[in-house]
Design an enzyme around this catalytic site. Sequence first.
Site, PDB file in Angstrom:
ATOM      1  N   LYS A  20      27.122  40.729  53.391  1.00  0.00           N
ATOM      2  CA  LYS A  20      27.501  41.097  55.160  1.00  0.00           C
ATOM      3  C   LYS A  20      25.591  40.676  55.563  1.00  0.00           C
ATOM      4  O   LYS A  20      25.897  40.044  56.378  1.00  0.00           O
ATOM      5  CB  LYS A  20      27.690  43.059  54.869  1.00  0.00           C
ATOM      6  CG  LYS A  20      27.833  42.847  56.699  1.00  0.00           C
ATOM      7  CD  LYS A  20      28.750  44.000  56.769  1.00  0.00           C
ATOM      8  CE  LYS A  20      29.752  44.064  56.215  1.00  0.00           C
ATOM      9  NZ  LYS A  20      29.695  45.973  56.401  1.00  0.00           N
ATOM     10  N   HIS A  45      50.697  50.704  20.002  1.00  0.00           N
ATOM     11  CA  HIS A  45      51.108  49.306  19.349  1.00  0.00           C
ATOM     12  C   HIS A  45      52.236  48.484  20.408  1.00  0.00           C
ATOM     13  O   HIS A  45      52.029  47.312  21.306  1.00  0.00           O
ATOM     14  CB  HIS A  45      51.506  49.547  18.207  1.00  0.00           C
ATOM     15  CG  HIS A  45      52.772  48.629  17.788  1.00  0.00           C
ATOM     16  ND1 HIS A  45      54.080  48.397  18.442  1.00  0.00           N
ATOM     17  CD2 HIS A  45      52.350  47.964  16.704  1.00  0.00           C
ATOM     18  CE1 HIS A  45      54.440  47.349  17.378  1.00  0.00           C
ATOM     19  NE2 HIS A  45      53.611  47.604  16.361  1.00  0.00           N
ATOM     20  N   ARG A  97      33.482  36.333  55.832  1.00  0.00           N
ATOM     21  CA  ARG A  97      32.568  36.518  54.416  1.00  0.00           C
ATOM     22  C   ARG A  97      34.225  35.700  54.229  1.00  0.00           C
ATOM     23  O   ARG A  97      34.993  35.289  54.380  1.00  0.00           O
ATOM     24  CB  ARG A  97      33.155  37.840  53.807  1.00  0.00           C
ATOM     25  CG  ARG A  97      33.936  38.568  54.200  1.00  0.00           C
ATOM     26  CD  ARG A  97      34.466  40.443  53.432  1.00  0.00           C
ATOM     27  NE  ARG A  97      35.400  40.998  53.898  1.00  0.00           N
ATOM     28  CZ  ARG A  97      35.317  42.321  54.319  1.00  0.00           C
ATOM     29  NH1 ARG A  97      34.391  42.778  53.955  1.00  0.00           N
ATOM     30  NH2 ARG A  97      36.550  43.172  54.513  1.00  0.00           N
ATOM     31  N   ARG A 100      25.487  49.479  58.699  1.00  0.00           N
ATOM     32  CA  ARG A 100      26.494  49.690  57.645  1.00  0.00           C
ATOM     33  C   ARG A 100      25.903  48.648  56.418  1.00  0.00           C
ATOM     34  O   ARG A 100      24.724  48.613  56.741  1.00  0.00           O
ATOM     35  CB  ARG A 100      26.736  48.253  58.629  1.00  0.00           C
ATOM     36  CG  ARG A 100      27.284  48.522  59.384  1.00  0.00           C
ATOM     37  CD  ARG A 100      28.665  46.889  60.254  1.00  0.00           C
ATOM     38  NE  ARG A 100      28.368  47.291  62.028  1.00  0.00           N
ATOM     39  CZ  ARG A 100      30.409  47.349  61.608  1.00  0.00           C
ATOM     40  NH1 ARG A 100      31.467  47.579  60.645  1.00  0.00           N
ATOM     41  NH2 ARG A 100      30.934  47.449  62.889  1.00  0.00           N
ATOM     42  N   GLY A 104      35.122  48.811  52.430  1.00  0.00           N
ATOM     43  CA  GLY A 104      35.546  50.757  52.568  1.00  0.00           C
ATOM     44  C   GLY A 104      35.388  51.563  51.581  1.00  0.00           C
ATOM     45  O   GLY A 104      35.734  52.415  51.967  1.00  0.00           O
ATOM     46  N   MET A 156      32.055  52.371  50.587  1.00  0.00           N
ATOM     47  CA  MET A 156      30.768  52.553  51.223  1.00  0.00           C
ATOM     48  C   MET A 156      30.504  52.756  52.621  1.00  0.00           C
ATOM     49  O   MET A 156      31.946  52.446  52.965  1.00  0.00           O
ATOM     50  CB  MET A 156      29.120  51.344  50.742  1.00  0.00           C
ATOM     51  CG  MET A 156      30.015  51.082  49.011  1.00  0.00           C
ATOM     52  SD  MET A 156      28.472  50.266  48.488  1.00  0.00           S
ATOM     53  CE  MET A 156      28.939  49.329  49.258  1.00  0.00           C
ATOM     54  N   SER A 189      37.388  32.243  11.416  1.00  0.00           N
ATOM     55  CA  SER A 189      38.628  32.387  12.722  1.00  0.00           C
ATOM     56  C   SER A 189      37.864  33.904  13.170  1.00  0.00           C
ATOM     57  O   SER A 189      38.217  34.935  12.222  1.00  0.00           O
ATOM     58  CB  SER A 189      39.928  32.104  12.532  1.00  0.00           C
ATOM     59  OG  SER A 189      40.643  32.711  13.642  1.00  0.00           O
ATOM     60  N   TYR A 246      38.401  26.533  19.302  1.00  0.00           N
ATOM     61  CA  TYR A 246      39.521  27.273  20.089  1.00  0.00           C
ATOM     62  C   TYR A 246      39.687  28.262  20.162  1.00  0.00           C
ATOM     63  O   TYR A 246      38.175  28.986  19.286  1.00  0.00           O
ATOM     64  CB  TYR A 246      40.904  26.593  18.991  1.00  0.00           C
ATOM     65  CG  TYR A 246      40.391  27.026  17.591  1.00  0.00           C
ATOM     66  CD1 TYR A 246      41.577  28.491  17.516  1.00  0.00           C
ATOM     67  CD2 TYR A 246      39.840  26.333  16.565  1.00  0.00           C
ATOM     68  CE1 TYR A 246      41.228  28.737  16.160  1.00  0.00           C
ATOM     69  CE2 TYR A 246      40.453  26.558  15.038  1.00  0.00           C
ATOM     70  CZ  TYR A 246      40.668  28.556  14.920  1.00  0.00           C
ATOM     71  OH  TYR A 246      40.916  28.845  13.849  1.00  0.00           O
ATOM     72  N   CYS A 293      41.029  34.770  16.701  1.00  0.00           N
ATOM     73  CA  CYS A 293      42.832  34.982  17.271  1.00  0.00           C
ATOM     74  C   CYS A 293      42.655  36.222  17.593  1.00  0.00           C
ATOM     75  O   CYS A 293      43.618  36.960  17.209  1.00  0.00           O
ATOM     76  CB  CYS A 293      42.960  34.833  15.879  1.00  0.00           C
ATOM     77  SG  CYS A 293      42.085  35.513  14.521  1.00  0.00           S
TER      78      CYS A 293
END
Length: 888
Positions: free
Chosen positions: A22, A450, A334, A91, A100, A102, A772, A860, A840
């Site tokens: 701000k 699971h 903003r 503010r 909203g 704080m 992996s 990857y 993975c």
Amino acid sequence: MTKYVYDFAEGSRDMKDLLGGKGANLSEMTNLGLPVPPGFVITTEACTAYLSSGSVPEALAAEVTSHLEALEATMGKKLGQADDPLLVSVRSGAKFSMPGMMDTVLNIGLNDASVLGLAKQGDERFAWDSYRRLLQMFGKTVLGVDGELFEHAHDEAKKQRGTTNDLDLDAAALQQLVETFKGIVRDATGQDFPQDPREQMDLATRAVFDSWNGERARLYRRQERIPADLGTAVNVCSMVFGNLGMDSGTGVAFTRDPSSGAQGVYGDYLQNAQGEDVVAGIRNTLPLQDLEGLDKTSYDELMGIMSTLEHHYRDLCDIEFTIERGKLWMLQTRVGKRTAGAAFRIATQLVDEGLIELDEALLRVNGAQLAQLMFPRFGSTDGAKKLTKGMGASPGAAVGKAVFSSAAAEEWAARGEDVILVRRETNPDDLSGMIAARGILTSRGGKTSHAAVVARGMGKTCVCGAEELEVSTSSRTITLRDGSVVNEGDVLSIDGTTGEVFAGEVAVAPSQVVEYFETGAVGDDDLVQAVDRLIRHADGARRLRVRTNADTAEDAQRARRFGAEGIGLCRTEHMFLGDRRQLVEDLILADTDDERTAALDALLPLQRSDFLEILRAMDGLPVTVRLIDPPLHEFLPDLTELTVEVCVAEAKGEVPDPKRVRLLEEVRRLHEMNPMLGLRGVRLGLVIPGLFALQVRALALAAKQLKDEGLDPRPEVMVPLVGAVQELELVREESEKILAEVGIEAPIGTMIEVPRAALTAGQVAEAAEFFSFGTNDLTQMGWGFSRDDVEAAFFSRYLDLGIFGVSPFESLDRDGVGRLVRIAAEEGRRTRPDLHLGVCGEHGGDPDSVHFFHEVGLDYVSCSPFRVPVARLEAGRAALEATGSDTR
């Protein structure tokens, strides 16, 4: 010496770390020459110093005095001046927008004397209304008075005058309400409302600092993954008033529609009001377009400023403004929050308008937004009967008839019924039912259960941990706390985003984005066009390849349509369940080599068939097959159930089935207190002769058959749970002989999921052609967590205490587990420079984790089919961020 206070004219939008969003943006608008009320900013460093020490920095008071005096000189009046007071707002304003979350206090400087001076300026009602607002906001925010006490008194004042409209309270009524409010403060705090204007400002400043650690702010930061140590700035701004009459007002405007991304005039305006009236929704607002008819001069000026800001920030801007007796003032701007769909549309619109390049457009969207667009959603739930709310474990919307077993799910789905699989909790045996179901609902478990993990992997809607539901699989019912019952066949609607469960059917809207990934057809939908454009740009920018975790040909085919470049994890344990469980039991019970060979020979053609389908689906792309990993207990009957079965037979005087007695002996022998750290993975392959050899041979034979057909199979053998290079060497030696015998070449590597393997990666790489990283188990073992237990036991407490910003099973713990990954990558490649590296675990599809994997040099990531597009997008963004693309 640290500077703690900056005038708006001293700052810029590049100083968000210090001035907060701000303050930085007010400074930027000031420097653009836009009409911003004069003021100054107390920095985030002052806040963090206060929060760490419990007191404001010693130099702060003098700096504030200096800037306040300069502000008073600019305005030509002093704070709280009795005859014509300067009033200010105090503010909050953190680096990242936390709307909203704080605190804010308006009209600082009013007291029993200055309210009379303000009234003499021409509007007595306005003066007393402003004092009323200060007492209410200050009392609640700074002094901690229950806000409802003020609201009840306000409502009572309106009731006495026979109205519900704030504007119907005249000056006399508001003066009386002020006295009531001062009495509330006195009764609640034991002291009078402070009359010294500077004391008001200093107390309000501390309250804003304290609000950084308020419950709302902490919850929001956890949700948005905002660091807890940033602190908030405090903006002290001279007041301008939208509540001076019908020629005044306040509003909020957006330079584009934040819901859809469409261009146009969007916002709300409220005459004779202050800013909080718009946000609170106390009174009905007018569409922003109506301002043109009320005050065309201000409207035209606002439209010009909105255009200036959008071109300056090169993005959608969210603007707060006030009109004071025909004079327009800008109170805030903003970069505006927006929906996922709007984010993609706006990013590509700005490219077409020449404001940004495609690289920056890609950085303006993210994988979480793309995932949101891929899940179906419920339309309106108005009128729907809500049964309960659990944990939204896998997003989306699903409607179907309740069924209570996997068999029922398969049976009902086979005849064309949509079903919701309802269980207390799921296990690997439920996989077929989970695949058949539209969604999964469990009364136990959390986001790493699971049900949740598997559902997310399949892109299946799932609600877990709906503890208010008493699920009975025997009677096939759900009993609610109010005693009502849901029977098998009753329709349920579940929302995997919110966790809500509804009775009956709620309308579902399908995802056009998923249809695009399934078919490749772009069509004329502007959202799909935007997604297509940015995902293709990400593919061109990324270095990381994206594979998938897939155990079936169907999953492999779908992942390939979604852009997967191979399989990084093909789990084989599901291939030993169902009808094949008996063959596994035969293998375990084998007393002789002949019996063991017979069991292996029976399994071989089944495994070969599995691999044939998967390799065919991924022809020309790598398929990394993980040899069997889970502990044996997952393939054997439950110890308690088997014990009861044998004991009941004996109690009845019957002779128990010898095979069941023999099986019970083996189950007891193999029973482990902590099976996840016991006989599993490579240990299983070394203890049970022929098990790994069976799998390698089946894989090699499948590849040989496809090669003979003229196809291009590319199998890779991955050994799980290796902790010492010697384990891998033994399996590698056996596997290489089988591959050579069949006539197939395949890289042999290992999962790095045991911390010792990561720390001795230089040794392990001597026997591995690829690593992996199994980050699920690496996280479990690195933290010492039992994944199935810890979330329900204490994760919520750890999140509250700030020990976690986010669950380490959702996003990779960079400092701990990430360091193990980094060490293994560096030491592995030091031994074997051409070592191929991938991941993975679940983290392979987590947007934040993908950036880390790019950073440490992995080749990857591998993730569930449904998250492949997310990983593709984030891999592109990670590459651009690494090159330092300008995102201003």
